[in-house]
Structures are given as C-alpha cells and as structure tokens.
Design a protein around this motif. Structure first.
Motif, PDB file in Angstrom:
ATOM      1  N   ILE A  13       0.480   6.446  -2.005  1.00 35.99           N
ATOM      2  CA  ILE A  13       0.942   7.790  -2.351  1.00 35.99           C
ATOM      3  C   ILE A  13       2.250   8.095  -1.642  1.00 35.99           C
ATOM      4  CG2 ILE A  13       0.371  10.249  -2.189  1.00 35.99           C
ATOM      5  CD1 ILE A  13      -2.548   9.496  -2.399  1.00 35.99           C
ATOM      6  N   GLN A  14       2.271   7.809  -0.332  1.00 33.05           N
ATOM      7  CA  GLN A  14       3.484   8.150   0.415  1.00 33.05           C
ATOM      8  C   GLN A  14       3.430   7.503   1.791  1.00 33.05           C
ATOM      9  OE1 GLN A  14       4.336  12.318   0.601  1.00 33.05           O
ATOM     10  NE2 GLN A  14       5.880  12.107   2.196  1.00 33.05           N
ATOM     11  N   PRO A  15       4.541   6.844   2.225  1.00 32.26           N
ATOM     12  CA  PRO A  15       4.649   6.402   3.621  1.00 32.26           C
ATOM     13  C   PRO A  15       5.206   7.547   4.470  1.00 32.26           C
ATOM     14  CG  PRO A  15       6.476   5.530   2.356  1.00 32.26           C
ATOM     15  CD  PRO A  15       5.654   6.302   1.382  1.00 32.26           C
TER      16      PRO A  15
ATOM     17  N   VAL B  41       2.970   5.458   8.886  1.00 34.94           N
ATOM     18  CA  VAL B  41       1.635   5.914   8.469  1.00 34.94           C
ATOM     19  C   VAL B  41       1.636   5.941   6.950  1.00 34.94           C
ATOM     20  CG1 VAL B  41      -0.048   7.782   8.516  1.00 34.94           C
ATOM     21  CG2 VAL B  41       1.324   7.297  10.545  1.00 34.94           C
ATOM     22  N   LEU B  42       0.761   5.118   6.360  1.00 30.99           N
ATOM     23  CA  LEU B  42       0.706   4.998   4.905  1.00 30.99           C
ATOM     24  C   LEU B  42      -0.476   5.782   4.359  1.00 30.99           C
ATOM     25  CD1 LEU B  42       1.358   1.154   4.612  1.00 30.99           C
ATOM     26  CD2 LEU B  42       3.044   3.010   4.703  1.00 30.99           C
ATOM     27  N   VAL B  43      -0.253   6.419   3.215  1.00 37.05           N
ATOM     28  CA  VAL B  43      -1.305   7.199   2.557  1.00 37.05           C
ATOM     29  C   VAL B  43      -1.578   6.574   1.195  1.00 37.05           C
ATOM     30  CG1 VAL B  43      -2.032   9.474   1.773  1.00 37.05           C
ATOM     31  CG2 VAL B  43      -0.518   9.286   3.745  1.00 37.05           C
ATOM     32  N   TYR B  44      -2.857   6.122   0.993  1.00 41.24           N
ATOM     33  CA  TYR B  44      -3.258   5.461  -0.247  1.00 41.24           C
ATOM     34  C   TYR B  44      -4.232   6.342  -1.020  1.00 41.24           C
ATOM     35  CZ  TYR B  44      -1.333   0.901   1.121  1.00 41.24           C
ATOM     36  OH  TYR B  44      -0.512  -0.127   1.458  1.00 41.24           O
ATOM     37  N   ASP B  45      -4.177   6.149  -2.341  1.00 42.41           N
ATOM     38  CA  ASP B  45      -5.204   6.718  -3.237  1.00 42.41           C
ATOM     39  C   ASP B  45      -6.351   5.727  -3.278  1.00 42.41           C
ATOM     40  OD1 ASP B  45      -6.827   7.676  -5.253  1.00 42.41           O
ATOM     41  OD2 ASP B  45      -5.160   8.255  -6.549  1.00 42.41           O
ATOM     42  N   THR B  46      -7.551   6.170  -2.857  1.00 40.47           N
ATOM     43  CA  THR B  46      -8.670   5.218  -2.753  1.00 40.47           C
ATOM     44  C   THR B  46      -9.203   4.786  -4.110  1.00 40.47           C
ATOM     45  OG1 THR B  46     -10.217   7.087  -2.581  1.00 40.47           O
ATOM     46  CG2 THR B  46      -9.392   6.153  -0.528  1.00 40.47           C
TER      47      THR B  46
END
Length: 1157
Positions: free
Chosen positions: A52-54, A41-46
């Motif tokens: 930001i963090q996997p 699960v990947l977390v991106y800054d839009t």
C-alpha cells in the motif's frame, strides 16, 4: 493440518540488496500488515499482498513495529534511537528518542500505553503524557509484551532474565533462567486465551528451550527442548496454537503447551519474525533474506459418530466426545496422533480413511481395504473392483463388526472384519455416494451420483421407491419404516410409502434416532429435533393407529398426541387411544375408556353405543343423540341434554313423550337454573315440578318472605316436612309470628314452645306451660339459664326451682364463685357465696333427704360470704394506692379476719395481706402490742418481695414503741361489761361470758346487741306477738326529790333511769363466773312481754332454720338490719352505703325490693 501459501513477497532496497524483515504487526482488523524492512516501514494489504505504501522517517534500520489495540495508531522503533508514532492513515504524528537503539515496542491492550525498549532502558508513553517516563535496566532488552489486562509488562533480556514490571515501571517479578547470559531471551508472548484462569507467559531463549511461566514467576511444566535457536514466538488469537520460527529456516505450529504439530512453511533463511492474523488461521513469516510469506492453515476434520455420541478432533491434540442429546462434552488429550476410542465412524468420502473397532483398525485407500491389529500387523485385505466411495459401519459383536461398502461402479458390498470374503448385496448402474441400512437390516437406502435416493428390499433386491435431490441418507434407528435424506438445503422425511415431508436444513444428515436428526454442517455436528407430526398424520389418514402411535413415540407435540388419541377413540381402537391419552394425562377420556372396557368385559358389544358415548364426550351431542336413539337408549340422550342444560334440545328430542319424563326434565331444568344462579326461575320450576322442599330451600336462602308465606299457606297441614322447613326460615329471618302460625297449623306444640324460648318470648311460653305442664322443663330451664347469663340470679334461682333443677343452679353459682375468687373479685365472690347459701337453704326446705347436707353447706357458705366480704376491703387496701376506709375500720376488719383465719385459709385470701394490714393499722392507731404480734406472725410466712423492705423497717420501728395497746381500741362485751383484749384466743367471742360479738357489717365495730333464745314451748309467732304487746312503762320526770333519812334531809336528782331490777331481761344476762361453756340467754313469756319492740331485732330465717332474736342494750344506738341477708349495720352507715350503691352492700338487694322470706 495443511499450510497453503496465499501470497509471497521479497523486499529489496534500491540497490536490489535483500532487506532483513525484523518485525511484523497486523492491524487489529487484519486488513493491513506493517513490516519493518531496512530503514523503512512497509504497509501491505493482507488480502493479496499488495504494497500500500512505504513509510520513511527513520535514518537507520527499523527493528520493531507494533499496532495499538484500538487500531488508531502504530509505532516503529529503529537503530537511529527514535520512536515514531503513526496514525492509521499512515501519517507520522510524534517522534521521541532513547539513548540507544530501539529493540522492541509493545502497546498496552487496554490503556494503549506504549512501551519502547532500548539496549539500556525502557520508556512508557501514552497520548495523555507530555513526556516519556524512562527506566534504566541492567541488560539489553530483546523483547517485551503486556499481559491481557494491561497491568504488567514482561521484558526479555540478553542476560537470560525475564523482568515483570507494573504500569509505573516498577519490577514486581524477576525470572532468572538457568542458562543465564549464555541463553539470552529472544522472544516472549503472553497467551491471549480468555479461558485461562492465570496469565501464561511463553519464553523462548537461545539455549534452545521453550518454557511457560505464570505471572507470579512460577514455571508451568518442564522446559520444552528445541532443535534450533528461536527468533519469534506468537500465539493464535484464542491461544490454542503457537507459531515459532528461527534458525531452522522454517515456521512450525505448536500446541499451547509447546508440543510440535507440524511445519507451516520452509524458507531459505532464518525466520526472524512471525505473526498470526487476528481471529483467523492465517500466518505471516518474515525472513532474513527479505521474504514475506503469507499462509493459510487448513485443519482437516477428523471425526466419528456412534449412536448419539459424536467425537471430533479439537486443537489438533484433543478429542472431544459430544453427547448429541444432552449437548454435554468431554475431552481427551493425545499427542501427535489421533485415536478415537471405541467409536465406530459412520462415513467418509475421502480417498484415505481409518476405522477403529474394538480389536482392529481398518485402513482404506482407493480400492484397497486393509485390516490391521493394534501392533500394525496386517491381518486381512480386501481389494475391490472399483474405487471405494462410501463406507458405513453397521456394528456387530466385538471382533465381528460389519461394514457396508459402496463402490464407484454402483456395487454395494457387506464386509465382516473376521471374514476375508465380501458379500455383494446388490449392484446398480450409478456410482454410490451414500448408503445406510434399516434397523432390521431388511431395507437399504442408497444415494447415487445423480443425487437420487433409492430404497431397496435387501432380500428381493426390489426397488421400493426413489426420491430426487438427495446427498445423504439415514434410517431411523427406532422405526423401521422411516428414513430421512438431505439435499438442496432441505431435510426430507419419508414414512413407508407416504409422500415426503420437507423442511429447511443446512448440512448433511449422518444419523436419525427417534426424533433427533444428526446433521454435520461444515465442522459442527448438531442434533436437530424434528417433530414427527407429518408422518403420524399420514398414518392416521389411513386409520393405521398402531403405526401412528409408533411414530408419535418418536416425538410429536401434545396436540398431535391428542389428535392421535381422538382418532383412535373414534376408530374404536381403545388400546391405542388409552396409551395416547395417558401421554397427555387426560383423565376424563381415560375414565371413559376404562368404563367402556369394563362394559365390554361384562359382555356389552354394541360398538354404536360405545361410539355414541365417545361423541358425547367429544361434544358431538346431536350425533351422539342419534346413535343413542338408534341403539334404543333414549334415556341416555335425555340425560346428556339435561346435564348439558340443553333443555330446548331435550324437549325437541322428547316430543310428546311420557309426562313423567317431562316432569323429570322440568326438575333437571330447575337444577340447572339453580346452578346457573337464576334462583327465582329455579324456585318456580321446582314448584311446577312438585319439588316443594327444593323450592323452599331456594326461597329461604334468598329471604323471599312474601313468596314463602304464600307457599306455606297453600301447603296442606299433612305436609309436615315442607311446613317445618318454612318455619325454620321464618325463625332465621325473625318472622316469629309466621313461624308460630305454621306450628299452630301443624299442631306441633313442642316446636311452638321451643320457638318462644328461642325468641325469648317468655310470657307466651309461660302461658303455654300453664295449659300444658309437660313442657315445664323445656321453658324454665332455658329461662333460668338466660337469667343467670344476665346476672339475674334470684330470678334464675326461682326458675331453676320451678324447673326442679336446684343442682344446676348451685353448680352454675359455684362456678361463678370460683371464677370471682380466681379473678380477685372478692366482693362478687361474697355475693355469690351468699346466693349459694340461700339456694342451699331452699333445697334443704324442699328436700328432706338432703336437709342435713344442705344446712351444713348453708352455714359454710354464709361464713365464706362474710370472709370474702371482709377481705375485699383488705385486698383493695393492699393492692390500690388509696383507700376509702378509715384506719379504725381497716383495723377492725383485719382483726376480725385474723380471728377467723386460725384454721383453714379459703382460696384467694392472703394471710400475709391480712396480717400486714393489721400490723400497719395497729401501729398507726397505737396498738403496738397487736402490731408486734402481727409482725412476729409475718416472719413465719413467705413475704412477697414488694413488701419485704417496708415490712422489715416497720418491724424495727414498732419495737421502739411501748409494748401495749391503746385503751380506746379495747372492745367491751355488752353482756358482761368485760374489756376484751384486741387479740382474743376465743376468736370473736367474749373471754369471760363466751357471748359471741355481733359486728356491724360495714365498720365491724361490736354492736350493743345480745342474742337471746326462746324457751322450748314458745313459738316464733307467739314470741313476736308477746314482744309486740310492749307493756307501758312509767314515765319518770327528771326532778329534784326531797328525802328524809333520820335527822338528815337531802335532795336527789331523779334522771329517769330505770333500775336494772325493773328490766327482767337484764337479770337474764347474769351467768356463772369462770365457766368455760357458753350459757345462752334464755327468756320466757314474762321477759318477752317486758321487751320493747324497737329494742329487739329478729332474723326471720326461712324454714328449716329457726329465727334469731337480738336485744339492743343501748337503745339510743340506732341499728339497721337488712331484711334479706340479716346483716347488722349502724343506721347511718347503712343509709350512706344504700345511697352509694342503691342496694344492700352485702346481699345487693335493691332498696325498693320486698324482703326475702
């Protein structure tokens, strides 16, 4: 619509193998993007696409992610059959599993309950629960979604069915698609719009169809056919657009109704998922090859302006027509292309524009301008020498509309759509940025590339003026000399050649109509209300009243209108002033203007005098006074000052003027003091000015008697009006002595008499009448009325007689009698009828012409008085629960009344009550024959319901009694000693001798009296004198007397009883037996001489009636006769009644009052 890529990223694993993006989810605030890629699960800054963090926690491919609406947690579902709950700080806090791989997850938007769906079941979890409730399904779940209110969950399945469940997992609606298992449901989405009345579900299946359903399962419209297999459906935050992607390797934008609008972004592989950033126009795509593409959608402005109507595109397929004045809006739906019907667009600075006219379309591109018909046939073309920078439609007849075209080289052209040749208006050295033409088409305003607004005269090509800091300009369509331009955050309004008026404004000015300025700011058009106060005052400063009025008509405040009206009035422009005062509804100034106009029509032309009147109305009193004196109208100045209570200024203005003017000023000052509630000062001023009447009014109204007495004594007797007014106030405040003093001073005897009458000073009034008999009626008539009001009827009668108003006395008493009968006061009615009879007797004595009529009324009223006197006891017996009368008395009264009701029944007397009382007392006393007769009579009358039952019972019970009367009740005639029946067909007379019975007025027993009459030659006085002689009688002692009769001797007891033959009156009682006519007892002098005075009762009636004589046949029975009404009573009864009432019970004569004669 344009899609601009913001950032793009491609996801690989450690071995550089592309990872399919199965799902995406935005944090509710849009700051983070959650991506399901591979088993991570990947977390991106839009903002910039920075990772930001996997997040690692799943052991197999992650198929789905979802963020809670509150932004506190999100969830991920994987092929490893597990669900992981993550916090917003990217920490895993909970993990639970299903029996199969997880296909989709969704958070409830209200309760934040998580729905997780696998191939064979779905579960519902919330933070408050300890366990997950799971529900089996018949087919693989591919997608899910909650309604906006969080009440229902929709599940899309592999078999082509959409199942709608409640929060407990129970199926409520089942939607079966036509394709069945051959068209699996691959994506669903609920429309988040709050404007929709129903929840709308968008369903996309691999039968390549897009459908819409209501919550009830009813389909909305028809299926939309697609050309690809859809993998994802996502709504914008407000529900106006849909983003959809799939096997066509691109994401497309659709309307909320499913109409395709355009492509967002083409990709090299299937678009597996797409999401819209909350509350924005950003769209993110996830592809099978691991590409994450972030786009910004830019929607270009398509709009047009025509007068006060503004049209613009909304949601790509709607045209909203907005009325800029009323703010009302109406929309028109169109598909795939935009048309603005009958709207003349105002301007544009883009390289390509389209203009729509009533019959043609104009297309502009760079230097070229083409005219096309609606069938796309090019009719005309204009090729300019430079790039077209600005076009303004200036209108015209249909098919002949005109345009202003501004070029980059500074040339300004006029083009008519039916003319192939352009007309050059003027050419300047700088490029045109904006332009507009005045309403009369005589002036041209141009904004150049240096942001300078230049205004030209079109006919002379002369530059009239120029202003800096302008980016757009517009002429006022209702005023030729007004324009506005915007720039540098300010709105500038310029009228004629006056300086510019500025105020802050954001946006571009595109129109100016009256007081409304139409401003375009970003995508919004607004109508700004701009008061035209500044240019109006600029015209007023130059005394240009007509022009100022025209500006004011565009829109100014009420204070501005008043200032305009005042300035025009002082400038003697009455026409403009009148129109302005009408706008503010100032009637006072309108009356002034109308009066001035009337005076001008009559020939007055002195403007100085008119201006003085204006100054006076405006409160500029000293200036007005100066002008009045200058024009020779000093009196007007004096009137102005006095009306305004400026008496000191008035005195200064007069100086040493005429004494008459000074007196007039004093009078007006007194008027002012009176109105200012300073009455004492006003009274003193009125006295000083000689206005005695006004002074008396003020003094009298305030009750200052000392001041009024001094004034009245100072006044001359010739001043009758002021003296009369003083007397009125003295009477008002009960100072009758002073009022009498004034009337004596004036010699007004009539007023003096009326004063005594009004104050009830009867003695003084009578003393005046003795000296001046002409005032007799003025005194005795009100005196009699006053006596009648105070129930002193005998005195009132005498007063009416003295005033000669017998008819009025009778009329008053008749009304009182009628009222007493109506109110059931029968005792009062009896008394009033007796009074009426005596008044009729007086009238008969004094008026020979009315003698017969009055005597007839006398006997009638006497009879009615006796009937009402008797009925009073019957009425009380029937209406009151207890009676003070003995049964024998009630029996006698009822029998007497019954005998007198054989003919007409007087008003108020009830025959039913009389008979019923008679029947009851007869039954009680044993007179059963009378009782039965009375009950029989009652049966022929209408019986009140309250008597009905008791009467019927009594009627039955009396029939059980013997049909006879008690002998003790049988009356006897004292003349002929005949026993008379109780019910006598002769009425109240003997059936044998016809001698009328004489009744006691209290018990109505028959009295032992016989009426006798005098012979014709004997007068009343002689008869009384003969009776008073009273010849002495021989006294016989009661003793035993011895008598010898032949051979026998006997003793006789002599009791002193007189032999009837010794009384000559007894001999007169005899009559012829069996005669029908009544034979009265007629006596001569010898009989009168033998009578005893104590045995004779005399009714001494006033003239013209004759006296009546009665002889008592039982001297031991004491009988009393009232000397006023001549009613007979048993002496004991009379004495008792007098003690009770202190007066005669019949005529109410007080016991100490002398007899009436």
């Amino acid at each position: 619509m344009r899609a601009v890529p913001t950032w793009i990223d491609k996801v690989h694993d450690r071995d550089k193998v592309e990872q399919c993006i199965y799902d995406l989810a935005f944090r509710p605030d849009g700051s983070q993007l959650i991506v399901a890629a591979g088993n991570r699960v990947l977390v991106y800054d839009t903002a910039d696409g920075t990772l930001i963090q996997p997040l690692k926690g799943h052991k197999d491919t992650v198929y789905c992610v979802a963020y809670a609406k509150d932004g506190k947690r999100f969830a991920s579902g994987s092929a490893d059959k597990s669900i992981i709950i993550w916090t917003s700080k990217l920490e895993g806090i909970l993990k639970y599993t299903h029996n199969d791989s997880i296909q989709c997850v969704a958070y409830n938007p209200v309760t934040h309950q998580l729905a997780s769906c696998s191939s064979g079941d779905f579960g519902l979890w919330s933070p408050e629960q300890k366990s997950v409730s799971k529900h089996k399904v018949s087919s693989k779940i591919t997608c899910c979604g909650w309604t906006n209110d969080g009440q229902y969950l929709a599940l899309g399945m592999m078999n082509g069915v959409v199942s709608v469940r409640n929060k407990n997992g129970e199926e409520k609606v089942k939607i079966e698609r036509p394709g069945g298992s051959s068209s699996p449901i691959w994506s669903i989405a609920w429309n988040p719009s709050k404007d929709e009345h129903n929840d709308i579900l968008a369903v996309a299946d691999w039968g390549q169809r897009l459908s819409f359903y209501q919550l009830s399962g009813k389909q909305i419209g028809k299926d939309r056919q697609l050309s690809f297999d859809p993998c994802c459906v996502s709504f914008f935050s407000k529900g106006e657009y849909i983003v959809m992607g799939g096997s066509d390797k691109q994401a497309s934008l659709y309307t909320r109704d499913g109409v395709r609008l355009g492509t967002i972004g083409e990709q090299s592989s299937w678009v597996w998922t797409s999401r819209v950033k909350p509350d924005s126009n950003y769209v993110v795509l996830g592809c099978q090859d691991g590409t994450i593409a972030f786009f910004q959608l830019i929607f270009s402005t398509v709009h047009g302006l025509y007068k006060d109507r503004y049209a613009y595109r909304d949601s790509m397929t709607d045209v909203i027509v907005q009325h800029l004045i009323t703010e009302q809006k109406g929309d028109q739906k169109i598909l795939q292309h935009i048309q603005v019907h009958h709207i003349q667009t105002c301007c544009s600075q883009t390289q390509e524009n389209m203009f729509h006219f009533s019959r043609k379309l104009l297309l502009q591109h760079e230097k070229r301008l083409q005219c096309l018909s609606f069938t796309a046939v090019r009719e005309k073309e204009w090729l300019m020498e430079s790039l077209i920078r600005y076009i303004k439609v200036i209108g015209g007849p249909p098919g002949r509309e005109g345009l202003l075209v501004g070029l980059k080289n500074g040339a300004i052209l006029k083009i008519f759509v039916d003319n192939p040749f352009a007309i050059t208006l003027l050419k300047q050295n700088t490029s045109v940025r904006c332009l507009d033409m005045s309403t009369s088409r005589s002036k041209l305003a141009v904004v150049d590339e240096h942001n300078t607004c230049l205004v030209y005269d079109i006919h002379t090509k002369e530059l009239l003026f120029q202003e800096p800091n302008a980016n757009s300009v517009a002429w006022n369509t209702q005023c030729e000399d007004m324009l506005c331009f915007s720039g540098s955050g300010y709105l500038n309004i310029k009228a004629s050649n006056f300086p510019v008026h500025q105020q802050k404004l954001q946006g571009f000015v595109v129109g100016y109509n009256g007081s409304k300025i139409f401003c375009l700011h970003v995508y919004s058009m607004a109508a700004v209300e701009v008061p035209q106060s500044a240019p109006m005052y600029q015209y007023l400063e130059r005394r240009m009243f007509q022009e100022a009025y025209q500006i004011a008509c565009l829109g100014v405040t009420d204070n501005d209108w008043r200032d305009l009206a005042t300035e025009a009035l002082e400038g003697l422009d009455f026409h403009t002033a009148k129109k302005a005062f009408i706008r503010v509804r100032d009637l006072r100034y309108l009356e002034l203007i109308n009066s001035i106009e009337e005076r001008k029509k009559r020939g007055e032309s002195n403007n100085q005098l008119f201006l003085a009147d204006v100054y006076a109305y405006q409160g500029k009193f000293h200036e007005a006074a100066k002008l009045y004196r200058k024009t020779g109208h000093d009196s007007r100045a004096l009137s102005m000052y006095t009306d305004l209570r400026m008496f000191e200024y008035a005195k200064d203005f007069l100086g040493s003027a005429d004494p008459k003017d000074t007196k007039l000023l004093m009078k007006k000052q007194a008027d002012w003091a009176k109105n200012s509630k300073e009455p004492r000062a006003a009274a003193d001023m009125y006295l000083t000015a000689g206005e005695h009447m006004k002074a008396i009014e003020i003094i009298g109204e305030h009750g200052w008697m000392d001041m009024l007495i001094d004034l009245a004594r100072k006044l001359d007797k010739a001043e009758r009006e002021p003296l009369s007014r003083c007397a009125v106030f003295f009477k008002k405040f009960n100072h009758h002595g002073y009022a009498a003093e004034i009337y004596n001073k004036m010699g007004d005897l009539k007023a003096l008499v009326l004063l005594h009458v009004d104050t009830r000073h009867w003695d003084e009034a009578f003393s005046l009448v003795e000296k001046h008999s002409q005032f007799r009626d003025d005194v005795y008539v009100p005196y009699a009325q006053w006596l009648a009001e105070h129930d002193r009827f005998e005195e009132a009668q005498r007063a009416f007689h003295k005033a000669g108003r017998q008819a009025e006395a009778v009329r008053v008493l008749e009304q009182l009698t009628h009222n007493a009968v109506v109110e059931s006061r029968f005792n009062d009615a009896s008394y009033y009828y007796w009074m009426l009879s005596m008044q009729c007797l007086d009238i008969a004595r004094d008026n020979s012409e009315k003698k017969e009529e009055m005597l007839k009324k006398f006997h009638s009223f006497q009879h009615l008085a006796e009937l009402y006197h008797v009925y009073h006891s019957v009425h009380r017996y029937m209406s009151e629960p207890f009676s003070s009368n003995m049964p024998e008395i009630l029996f006698n009264i009822s029998r007497f009344l019954f005998h007198n009701l054989t003919r007409d029944v007087p008003m108020g007397i009830s025959k039913v009550d009389t008979l019923y009382a008679l029947a009851k007392q007869s039954k009680l006393l044993g007179a059963y024959k009378v009782a039965r007769h009375a009950f029989e009579k009652l049966q022929g009358l209408k019986i009140p319901s309250r008597y009905q039952d008791s009467m019927e019972l009594s009627c039955l019970t009396v029939r059980s009694k013997p049909y006879r009367d008690s002998e003790d009740l049988i009356p006897m005639c004292y003349r002929c000693s005949t026993n008379n029946p109780l019910l006598n067909n002769q009425g109240n007379s003997c059936i044998n001798c016809r001698q009328p019975f004489i009744y006691s007025a209290s018990s109505y027993e028959v009295l032992p009296l016989v009426e006798f009459y005098l012979e014709d030659d004997i007068s009343d006085e002689e008869a009384v004198s003969l009776i008073d002689l009273e010849v002495p009688r021989v006294e016989r002692n009661s003793s035993w007397q011895e008598m010898s009769r032949g051979e026998s001797q006997c003793l006789r007891l002599d009791d002193g009883t007189e032999d009837p033959e010794d009384d000559p009156f007894t001999a007169k009682l005899s009559f012829e037996q069996g005669g029908r006519a009544f034979v009265p007892v007629l006596v001569n002098r010898a009989v009168l001489r033998c009578m005893s005075r104590r045995d004779v009762l005399i009714k001494r009636w006033p003239r013209p009636l004759s006296w009546q004589y009665y002889r008592s046949l039982l001297p031991d029975v004491s009988i009393t006769m009232c000397p006023s009404c001549f009613q007979m009573f048993h002496s004991e009864d009379y004495e008792l009644l007098v003690l009770q009432h202190n007066c005669c019970p019949y005529c109410r004569r007080p016991i100490d009052e002398p007899s009436y004669c």
